[in-house]
Design an enzyme around this catalytic site. Structure first.
Site, PDB file in Angstrom:
ATOM      1  N   LYS A  91       5.678  15.503   0.724  1.00  0.00           N
ATOM      2  CA  LYS A  91       5.577  14.719   1.966  1.00  0.00           C
ATOM      3  C   LYS A  91       6.935  14.087   2.277  1.00  0.00           C
ATOM      4  CE  LYS A  91       2.926  10.877   3.964  1.00  0.00           C
ATOM      5  NZ  LYS A  91       2.000   9.763   3.679  1.00  0.00           N
ATOM      6  N   SER A 134      -2.037  10.001   6.605  1.00  0.00           N
ATOM      7  CA  SER A 134      -0.751  10.373   7.147  1.00  0.00           C
ATOM      8  C   SER A 134      -0.121  11.565   6.428  1.00  0.00           C
ATOM      9  CB  SER A 134       0.213   9.179   7.097  1.00  0.00           C
ATOM     10  OG  SER A 134       0.461   8.776   5.763  1.00  0.00           O
ATOM     11  N   SER A 157      -4.122   7.719   2.838  1.00  0.00           N
ATOM     12  CA  SER A 157      -3.284   8.757   3.445  1.00  0.00           C
ATOM     13  C   SER A 157      -3.231  10.089   2.707  1.00  0.00           C
ATOM     14  CB  SER A 157      -1.855   8.250   3.620  1.00  0.00           C
ATOM     15  OG  SER A 157      -1.795   7.395   4.726  1.00  0.00           O
TER      16      SER A 157
HETATM   17  C1  NAG Z   1       2.271   2.458   3.409  1.00  0.00           C
HETATM   18  O1  NAG Z   1       2.951   3.179   2.481  1.00  0.00           O
HETATM   19  C2  NAG Z   1       2.333   4.336   2.055  1.00  0.00           C
HETATM   20  C3  NAG Z   1       3.235   4.879   1.054  1.00  0.00           C
HETATM   21  O2  NAG Z   1       4.184   3.996   0.605  1.00  0.00           O
HETATM   22  C4  NAG Z   1       2.077   5.289   3.230  1.00  0.00           C
HETATM   23  O3  NAG Z   1       1.373   6.423   2.863  1.00  0.00           O
HETATM   24  C5  NAG Z   1       1.323   4.563   4.251  1.00  0.00           C
HETATM   25  O4  NAG Z   1       1.099   5.386   5.321  1.00  0.00           O
HETATM   26  C6  NAG Z   1       2.111   3.321   4.633  1.00  0.00           C
HETATM   27  N1  NAG Z   1       1.382   2.684   5.685  1.00  0.00           N
HETATM   28  C7  NAG Z   1       1.929   1.890   6.573  1.00  0.00           C
HETATM   29  C8  NAG Z   1       1.009   1.363   7.585  1.00  0.00           C
HETATM   30  O5  NAG Z   1       3.070   1.588   6.573  1.00  0.00           O
END
Ligand code: NAG
Ligand code: NAG
Length: 607
Positions: free
Chosen positions: A208, A284, A308
């Site tokens: 990723k 994500s 995610s």
């Molecule tokens: C927070 O961090 C993680 C990995 O560090 C990531 O996958 C996630 O999407 C992040 N979310 C936000 C809202 O920043």
């Protein structure tokens, strides 16, 4: 204040809350008051939120309407804050495990992991569809049937094919053919000489674009972050896989900054779902899930800050695994948030998750004090069926807060498990689920904007996607009171979960409340704000992040439209081995009915 003041919830002390099935604790349905918005409207919304005059008022209304004020901001909470989700060492006395010496090198660990795997399914699958596993690649290389070089060539051809105008799968943000072929040539040479480093030698692994992997920049799905933060080394988890001979094939697509769950990236294209290219892949870690789903690589790394890894894995029908906080080295993973995010694994099978887990977990390099890590137990998957007395905690109202197809599919899977293995389900109440979701949102939002503040102050907002501009305004709006109250809710939830885990070994839920939903064209350049689908996707993910618990999702069936459905197990701290056993039991029940995605590349095809 008057008109605008919201009354806060008055929380009862934890000790007074009944966690039994018959508890009268209310289950709050996510009260999302926001229509889906895409296209020009997202832009208008971002402009309003960014405006000095209107912004604060609109944010106030949003937080009030969506219960942030009531359940977090103005709440009265008896507990003190708990700022992190780290866990002390416990000896869980897990069944059917092998303990690996963490001083072993990654290739040696991988070898130990191989000894835990059952005989391959190779010839037992008359019907159905099967993704090639790490072992399949290794076998084909060892037998001379094919070479890493040929497989790398096929991979490149597949990526090219997937980018034609009528597909535009957008699996990757960055890959370099020359670099991939160089690694593949070296690996092929090792097989020629009969000296492969490990079963991972020549196996393709995608990463990723939130994890450092040379020679690529780490964009975090943005057009600017890599300029402010150059990538100078492999992340520790990537180093370990490289040292096993794995071929790192590039950086997968993701939701920009991980700040959303759809996987629609306005800069690099929406990562499409290989089961239906007109549906989202989830985020994500969208590109990692879609790549594994489409057969481009047997495993990929992702990052899980709010489900995610697990959400896109479920939507794409692959295995998604996030270990206990602290189990994986964090060095070289973008610190978009500190107390909720960490690396995780996406793979076609549970066996492959296990191999990668063994290579990466319990890092004892300079960063990690040895004393903070418990034993590294690896499940003897050969004997998963021997586990006795497993108890699943199930919270019926929460479990049922999913689409009809998901609910019945996950229920059936659970019943089948108990029929086949005699494992029991214990009905429980897990209180304040929606409160936890909002507290996690306040936490991840505050951490994200704070960690990125130095860069965000310098960049031109025009370089950011529109949906992310909206998210950043909301993230940046939280006060210290809101942040601290969120940490008090974390304390409560930790206590609730500890108590649940006295009664059961794992919590079982659907992985998501909805399956992959349609991709709409109006979202391609602006992203979309779809908080209803977003809340349904993330509904069952939060405890894994906010409380640092290990969790795994595995395919348990398909909905009426053929989209995959994931079942999730959430475990006690450090119980990864047990989780993988359970995931393996589910996989064994359903692998015969796995379906082939619409977009699939067979990299081991014999011609
Ligand atoms: C927070 O961090 C993680 C990995 O560090 C990531 O996958 C996630 O999407 C992040 N979310 C936000 C809202 O920043
Ligand atoms: C959940 O749904 C099932 C089947 O639809 C039903 O039998 C059960 O009573 C429901 N449970 C709760 C707690 O609502």
């Amino acid at each position: 204040m008057g008109l605008f003041q919201s009354k806060g919830k008055i929380y009862k002390p934890v000790a007074e809350i009944n966690l039994r099935a018959e508890s009268d604790e209310p289950y709050t349905h996510a009260n999302v008051k926001a229509p889906r918005v895409a296209g020009f409207l997202v832009k208008i919304f971002a402009w309003i939120l960014e405006s000095w005059i209107l912004g604060p008022a609109v944010l106030h209304i949003l937080k009030k309407d969506n219960l942030v004020h009531k359940l977090v901001s103005f709440a009265e909470i008896p507990e003190s804050p708990m700022f992190t989700a780290t866990h002390t060492i416990e000896d869980l006395q897990e069944q059917e495990v092998t303990c690996i010496d963490p001083n072993l090198s990654p290739p040696e660990r991988v070898k130990e992991a191989m000894d835990c795997l059952p005989a391959s399914l190779e010839n037992t699958l008359e019907s159905g569809f099967k993704r090639w596993t790490i072992q399949d690649f290794s076998r084909a290389y060892n037998s001379g049937e094919t070479t890493p070089f040929k497989v790398a060539k096929r991979f490149l051809a597949a990526l090219k094919d997937s980018s034609v105008p009528h597909l535009q799968m957008s699996f990757f943000i960055n890959y370099d053919a020359k670099e991939i072929l160089k690694q593949a040539t070296e690996s092929s040479l090792r097989y020629e000489k009969g000296t492969p480093i490990s079963v991972l030698d020549g196996v393709l692994v995608a990463v990723k674009d939130e994890i450092d992997c040379l020679p690529y920049p780490t964009t975090g799905g943005t057009k600017w972050l890599h300029k402010a933060r150059p990538c100078t080394d492999d992340a520790v988890c990537v180093k370990k896989l490289r040292s096993c001979g794995a071929i790192l094939v590039g950086k997968t697509n993701m939701h920009e900054l991980g700040a959303g769950t759809s996987g629609i990236n306005p800069h690099y294209g929406p990562a499409r779902n290989p089961y239906n290219i007109n549906r989202v892949s989830g985020g994500s870690s969208s590109g990692s899930a879609a790549s594994v789903c489409a057969g481009l690589c047997p495993v990929a790394l992702g990052v899980d800050g709010g489900g995610s890894v697990r959400m896109p894995a479920a939507l794409c029908g692959v295995v998604g695994f996030k270990p206990t906080t602290g189990r994986f080295p964090s060095s070289g993973v973008l610190p978009l948030n500190w107390t909720v995010g960490m690396a995780g694994i996406l793979a076609g099978t549970v066996e492959d998750v296990l191999i990668i887990y063994a290579a990466i977990a319990n890092d004892i390099s300079e960063f990690q004090p040895k004393s903070l890590l418990p034993e590294l137990n690896i499940p003897q998957l050969k004997s998963s069926h021997l586990l006795t007395d497993i108890k699943f905690a199930k919270y019926g109202k929460w479990f049922n807060d999913s689409s009809a197809d998901i609910k019945s599919c996950c229920d059936d899977a659970l019943q089948l498990l108990s029929k086949r293995y005699g494992w029991k389900t214990v009905d429980v109440t897990i209180p304040e689920i929606e409160e936890m979701r909002l507290a996690h949102y306040v936490t991840i939002g505050s951490e994200c904007t704070t960690s990125l503040a130095p860069q965000l102050e310098k960049i031109n907002y025009g370089e950011l996607g529109w949906d992310v501009r909206v998210a950043l305004q909301v993230y940046g709006s939280f006060s210290s009171r809101e942040y601290l109250n969120a940490q008090r809710i974390r304390n409560r939830q930790m206590q609730f979960h500890k108590e649940i885990f006295r009664r059961a070994d794992v919590i079982v839920t659907p992985t998501t409340g909805v399956t992959a939903y349609p991709l709409q064209r109006d979202a391609f350049s602006t992203g979309e704000l779809d908080y209803i689908n977003g809340a349904a996707l993330i509904r069952f993910s939060i405890a894994g992040n906010f409380l640092g618990l290990p969790a795994v999702t595995v395919l348990a069936g398909y909905d009426t439209e053929g989209m995959p459905i994931g079942l999730q197990f959430i475990g006690k701290p450090w119980s990864e081995a047990t989780l993988l056993h359970l995931a393996f039991a589910i996989q064994a029940m359903f692998i015969h009915s796995y379906r082939k995605p619409e977009v699939f590349y067979d990299l081991l095809k014999t011609e």
